[in-house]
Design a protein around this motif. Structure first.
Motif, short mmCIF file in Angstrom:
data_model
loop_
_atom_site.label_atom_id
_atom_site.label_comp_id
_atom_site.label_asym_id
_atom_site.label_seq_id
_atom_site.Cartn_x
_atom_site.Cartn_y
_atom_site.Cartn_z
N ILE A 83 0.88 -1.16 0.00
CA ILE A 83 0.00 0.00 0.00
C ILE A 83 0.93 1.22 0.00
O ILE A 83 0.95 2.01 0.93
N ASN A 134 2.35 4.31 -2.39
CA ASN A 134 2.09 5.06 -3.62
C ASN A 134 3.37 5.55 -4.29
O ASN A 134 4.33 5.85 -3.60
N PRO A 135 3.39 5.63 -5.60
CA PRO A 135 2.34 5.20 -6.53
C PRO A 135 2.37 3.68 -6.73
O PRO A 135 3.37 3.12 -7.18
N VAL A 136 1.27 3.03 -6.32
CA VAL A 136 1.19 1.57 -6.32
C VAL A 136 1.50 0.99 -7.70
O VAL A 136 2.21 -0.01 -7.81
N ASN A 137 0.98 1.61 -8.75
CA ASN A 137 1.16 1.05 -10.10
C ASN A 137 2.60 1.13 -10.60
O ASN A 137 2.94 0.50 -11.59
N GLY A 143 -0.42 -5.23 -5.16
CA GLY A 143 -0.76 -3.88 -4.74
C GLY A 143 -2.14 -3.88 -4.13
O GLY A 143 -3.05 -4.53 -4.64
N THR A 191 -5.29 -1.64 -3.36
CA THR A 191 -5.90 -0.37 -3.74
C THR A 191 -7.30 -0.21 -3.17
O THR A 191 -8.06 0.64 -3.61
N SER A 192 -7.64 -1.00 -2.18
CA SER A 192 -8.98 -0.96 -1.59
C SER A 192 -9.37 0.44 -1.12
O SER A 192 -10.50 0.88 -1.33
N ASP A 217 -8.32 3.31 -2.24
CA ASP A 217 -8.58 4.16 -3.41
C ASP A 217 -9.97 3.88 -3.97
O ASP A 217 -10.69 4.80 -4.37
#
Length: 195
Positions: free
Chosen positions: A146, A148-151, A173, A175-176, A178
């Protein structure tokens, strides 16, 4: 049901018994880490929870662990703290050894005027230190990042795992948060139901 329930199916504990998982939350004394630790300590599948953070955290990891140990749940909770210059791969053997799941709500938030590249430069280094420690002490654990930036961080950490001969599919990753935020914003603008 917790969004992390699926992780417990991915990584069966050595004993083979459901409900005997060791979990570590790296960044466990932060704003996302504390409620995440409470969710994990309350989960019937978690028998041991390690709360790790830096000594400079506003709330000490040991304090978070002490509070959570008072829950009427079976999980044993222990706090671990390192100075900012300490390397997790040198100091977190007890904390990470035997972990089935490592959740990493660590890193710095994006500041006004900061680019994604600036944020990546800072947070990838933080993630790298933790992921290297996981590769050393709990290479079979599932890692939920968790950060950022996760991607961008997740693929970089997967490459690190590949270079060490480990399974990069163990890193995912999360992203829950988000998604929850996006759903709330859509509701506020459109009036669409939240359920």
């Amino acid at each position: 049901m917790s969004c992390f329930t699926g992780c417990f199916e991915w990584s069966k504990p050595a004993s083979g018994k459901v409900g005997n998982f060791k979990v570590c939350v790296c960044g466990g004394a932060g704003g996302i880490g504390q409620p995440l630790c409470m969710l994990m300590a309350s989960n019937p599948h978690v028998s041991e929870l390690c709360v790790y953070d830096l000594t400079l955290a506003m709330v000490p990891a040991a304090g978070v662990a002490a509070d959570l140990s008072h829950l009427e749940k079976k999980s044993k909770v222990k706090g671990y703290a390192l100075d900012k210059d300490d390397l997790p791969r040198d100091k977190l053997a007890e904390c990470l050894t035997g972990c089935n799941l490592v959740l990493v709500p660590a890193g710095m938030p994006r500041k006004p005027g900061q680019t994604r590249s600036d944020l990546l430069a800072i947070n990838a280094g933080i993630a790298k230190n933790i992921v290297e420690a996981c590769a050393k002490f709990c290479p079979d654990a599932v890692l939920g990042l968790i950060v950022n930036p996760v991607n961008s961080v997740v693929p970089a950490m997967c490459e690190l795992y590949k270079k060490k001969g480990l399974d990069p599919r163990k890193i995912c990753g999360v992203t829950s948060l988000d998604i929850v935020r996006a759903n709330k914003f859509v509701h506020e603008i459109t009036g669409a139901p939240l359920d």
